[in-house]
Design an enzyme around this catalytic site. Structure first.
Site, PDB file in Angstrom:
ATOM      1  N   ASN A   1       0.791  -1.226   0.000  1.00 40.27           N
ATOM      2  CA  ASN A   1       0.000   0.000   0.000  1.00 40.27           C
ATOM      3  C   ASN A   1       0.827   1.282   0.000  1.00 40.27           C
ATOM      4  O   ASN A   1       1.972   1.277   0.444  1.00 40.27           O
ATOM      5  CB  ASN A   1      -0.907   0.000   1.240  1.00 40.27           C
ATOM      6  CG  ASN A   1      -2.114  -0.895   1.064  1.00 40.27           C
ATOM      7  OD1 ASN A   1      -2.768  -0.852   0.038  1.00 40.27           O
ATOM      8  ND2 ASN A   1      -2.412  -1.698   2.076  1.00 40.27           N
TER       9      ASN A   1
ATOM     10  N   HIS B   1      -7.754   1.961  -4.482  1.00 44.32           N
ATOM     11  CA  HIS B   1      -7.779   0.903  -3.471  1.00 44.32           C
ATOM     12  C   HIS B   1      -7.621   1.572  -2.113  1.00 44.32           C
ATOM     13  O   HIS B   1      -6.569   1.561  -1.486  1.00 44.32           O
ATOM     14  CB  HIS B   1      -6.629  -0.078  -3.731  1.00 44.32           C
ATOM     15  CG  HIS B   1      -6.499  -1.163  -2.696  1.00 44.32           C
ATOM     16  ND1 HIS B   1      -7.533  -1.991  -2.336  1.00 44.32           N
ATOM     17  CD2 HIS B   1      -5.439  -1.548  -1.938  1.00 44.32           C
ATOM     18  CE1 HIS B   1      -7.126  -2.846  -1.413  1.00 44.32           C
ATOM     19  NE2 HIS B   1      -5.859  -2.592  -1.144  1.00 44.32           N
TER      20      HIS B   1
END
Length: 315
Positions: free
Chosen positions: A110, A165
């Site tokens: 991430n 996301h």
């Protein structure tokens, strides 16, 4: 036993929770951590490990990277932006230097949209050769709808998330089917639908609260299924993060989840279809991705958009 390929697969971060689960998942496809995998005695497996980039990347045809810092409780994915994008830039440079002929790369650390974009720019790869993990958002939406209506999870179809996301993902359910029937035929109040969307967008945070650490089993499984599709196995049809630069769609120079298929020819995307509300949510998600992209440009981790082709002629 038959294998999809004998080409070299590199898993970056294989000593971590996501990485070690990926190693096991890969070997179950028949394609400490090292000793544990050897003790499984997978037929035909040739496992090795190294911390030397040249040794790891040289000759790689497929790569999955979970090599970034994990999210902790109270953090958003964006809190990892600077550090993980610096890791992604180095990762991309290693691809360019040691394995420019790699077939496909999956980035799952991430904030995946921007780390994958950073890796793509630095790697020199074509856009269809690199994807990021986005399917978990859609599988979390599927889970919420299945639990709401008391059906087996795979009986929920057509419910997906697109765009970023992260908490700004766009939730698309206007074409969702519940055990073959349109979602519109079921009773679902606006308040309950808002709760389902919230639980979907906060799915990753909820895992951290429940387990004390970021998801690892689900991203490992989905990432391996993505690379399986790229190897020529069953095509991967959940949304994946892909590079989008389309005048027609109005989305320019970002990595974002789209309706995608990953197969032996790489990733292919089509235009999302939804209600005006869903498309507005997607536009807002896209604009958020632009801001994150511009932030890492400002940090000099990637060059300005106008200079991307000097870094990667394939863009």
């Amino acid at each position: 036993m038959a294998t999809l390929t004998n080409d070299k697969l590199v898993i970056v971060g294989a000593g971590g929770m996501i990485g070690s689960n990926m190693v096991q998942s890969v070997l179950m496809l028949v394609h400490g951590v090292y000793d544990e995998m050897c003790h499984c005695a997978f037929p035909g497996a040739n496992i090795s490990y190294t911390v030397d980039a040249a040794e790891a990347f040289t000759g790689a045809k497929y790569i999955i990277s979970s090599g970034g810092a994990p999210r902790k409780e109270g953090m958003t994915r964006e809190d990892l932006l600077k550090g993980n994008c610096q890791i992604a830039a180095e990762f991309g440079e290693n691809i360019k230097k040691y394995c420019p002929d790699v077939n496909h790369v999956v980035v799952i650390f991430n904030p995946a949209d921007v780390t994958a974009l950073t890796a793509l720019i630095h790697s020199g790869l074509k856009p269809n050769q690199l994807t990021s993990l986005a399917a978990l958002d859609s599988t979390r939406l599927q889970q919420q709808l299945a639990q709401e209506f008391g059906v087996q999870q795979d009986k929920v179809t057509g419910a997906y998330t697109y765009g970023g996301h992260g908490e700004q993902m766009a939730v698309f359910a206007s074409k969702a089917m519940i055990d073959g029937k349109p979602l519109s035929e079921f009773t679902l109040s606006d308040e309950r639908w808002a709760e389902i969307k919230h639980m979907t967008t906060q799915g990753g945070s909820n895992i951290i609260k429940l387990r004390g650490r970021s998801s690892f089993q689900s991203p490992a499984y989905q990432a391996v299924k993505m690379i399986e599709g790229a190897m020529g196995g069953e095509p991967f049809k959940w949304p994946a993060g892909c590079y989008v630069n389309s005048d027609e769609l109005g989305f320019k120079n970002v990595m974002m989840a789209m309706p995608t298929v990953i197969d032996k020819n790489g990733v292919h995307f089509t235009a999302p279809e939804g209600t005006a509300e869903e498309m507005a949510a997607l536009q807002a998600s896209y604009e958020h991705l632009q801001k994150m992209r511009d932030e890492i440009i400002g940090l000099d981790i990637i060059p300005a958009v106008a200079d991307w082709k000097s870094e990667n002629p394939n863009l």
